[in-house]
Enzyme design. Structure first.
Site, PDB file in Angstrom:
ATOM      1  CD  GLU A 189      -3.478  -7.331   3.130  1.00 15.42           C
ATOM      2  OE1 GLU A 189      -4.095  -7.535   4.191  1.00 15.42           O
ATOM      3  OE2 GLU A 189      -3.015  -6.211   2.829  1.00 15.42           O
ATOM      4  CB  ALA A 211      -0.908   0.002   1.220  1.00 17.17           C
ATOM      5  N   GLY A 239      -0.226  -5.054   0.935  1.00 16.73           N
ATOM      6  CA  GLY A 239      -1.446  -4.972   0.141  1.00 16.73           C
ATOM      7  C   GLY A 239      -1.322  -5.647  -1.207  1.00 16.73           C
ATOM      8  CD  GLU A 241       0.892  -5.899   5.972  1.00  9.73           C
ATOM      9  OE1 GLU A 241       0.246  -5.756   4.917  1.00  9.73           O
ATOM     10  OE2 GLU A 241       1.575  -6.929   6.218  1.00  9.73           O
TER      11      GLU A 241
END
Length: 255
Positions: A115, A66, A112, A135
């Site tokens: 994911e 992200a 992300g 993370e």
């Protein structure tokens, strides 16, 4: 529709979506998430589209994560809204599409990015791919479904190891644990992914849409009943009639 951060290429019944932010290793920002969502929702309603491939531009990165700059100063309320909106707008949208979505993971798939790949129905990877959920090194946990989808794919123990350690794993290890389906040389990845997508596209879209939903419910108490319902329902639809007729007539079906 014109997009700023993604490219769309149609090859017959297969559409390739390329996340095109090479300057940031294709990191997911809010605009990219919204553009992906809009494109996917439109494709899911298009009779011409039978399968979708998502990949990243270049050879270094599928999606490196992200875009941290966008949320570095968020508090709890805005952070929860970010995670909830992202999951609803994009990641759950992919998982619940009627068209199968294949991730062609070229290079880094981190945070992300992993994911995003896990939300897809199938994952092919290049031999230079590196996958991980880093993370906890930021004092966070995955917020776009990582703690939920990873255990279903690789088991709780391996998921815990990857999440707690934040370490990246190579593509071959990802295949060994079931995180990706196949690994190819980087120069062959997209061609092999397109080959799979074209094979899928020749099959019944009515059956595939129901298979996606049934598989998504496989770890719930609705799974078996959903399978039975769809199995029966398909007997009254045109694709089953065409498929059975083609089999009896020794020809390829035309769905």
């Amino acid at each position: 529709m014109n997009y700023e951060n993604i490219l769309l290429e149609n090859e017959g019944p297969v559409t390739v979506i390329t996340i095109n932010r090479p300057e940031s290793l294709n990191a997911l920002n809010a605009k990219t998430i919204q553009e992906l969502s809009s494109a996917l929702k439109e494709l899911d309603q298009s009779p011409a589209c039978r399968a979708v491939i998502i990949t990243g531009s270049g050879e270094k990165s599928f999606v490196a994560g992200a875009d941290i700059k966008e949320f570095s100063d968020f508090g709890q309320e805005k952070a929860e809204e970010l995670a909830r909106n992202g999951q609803n707008i994009l990641f759950n949208t992919i998982e619940n599409m009627k068209r199968p979505v294949i991730a062609a993971v070229n290079g880094f798939a981190l945070g992300g990015g992993l994911e995003l790949a896990m939300a897809c129905h199938i994952r092919y990877a290049s031999d230079n791919a590196r996958l991980g959920l880093p993370e906890v090194t930021l004092g966070l946990i995955p917020g776009y479904g990582g703690t939920q989808r990873l255990p279903k794919l690789v088991g709780k123990g391996m998921a815990n190891e990857m999440i707690f350690s934040a370490k990246m794993i190579p593509a071959q290890k990802a295949k060994e644990i079931g995180l990706v389906n196949e690994v190819f040389p980087i120069e062959d990845l997209l061609a092999k992914t397109k080959e799979l997508a074209q094979t899928i596209a020749r099959n019944s879209p009515m059956a595939i849409a129901r298979a996606i939903h049934a598989v998504n419910l496989s770890d719930t108490d609705q799974g078996f009943e959903t399978e039975i319902k769809y199995f029966g329902e398909l007997f009254d639809l045109d694709d089953k009639k065409e498929g059975v007729s083609a089999f009896i007539e020794k020809r390829k079906p035309n769905f």
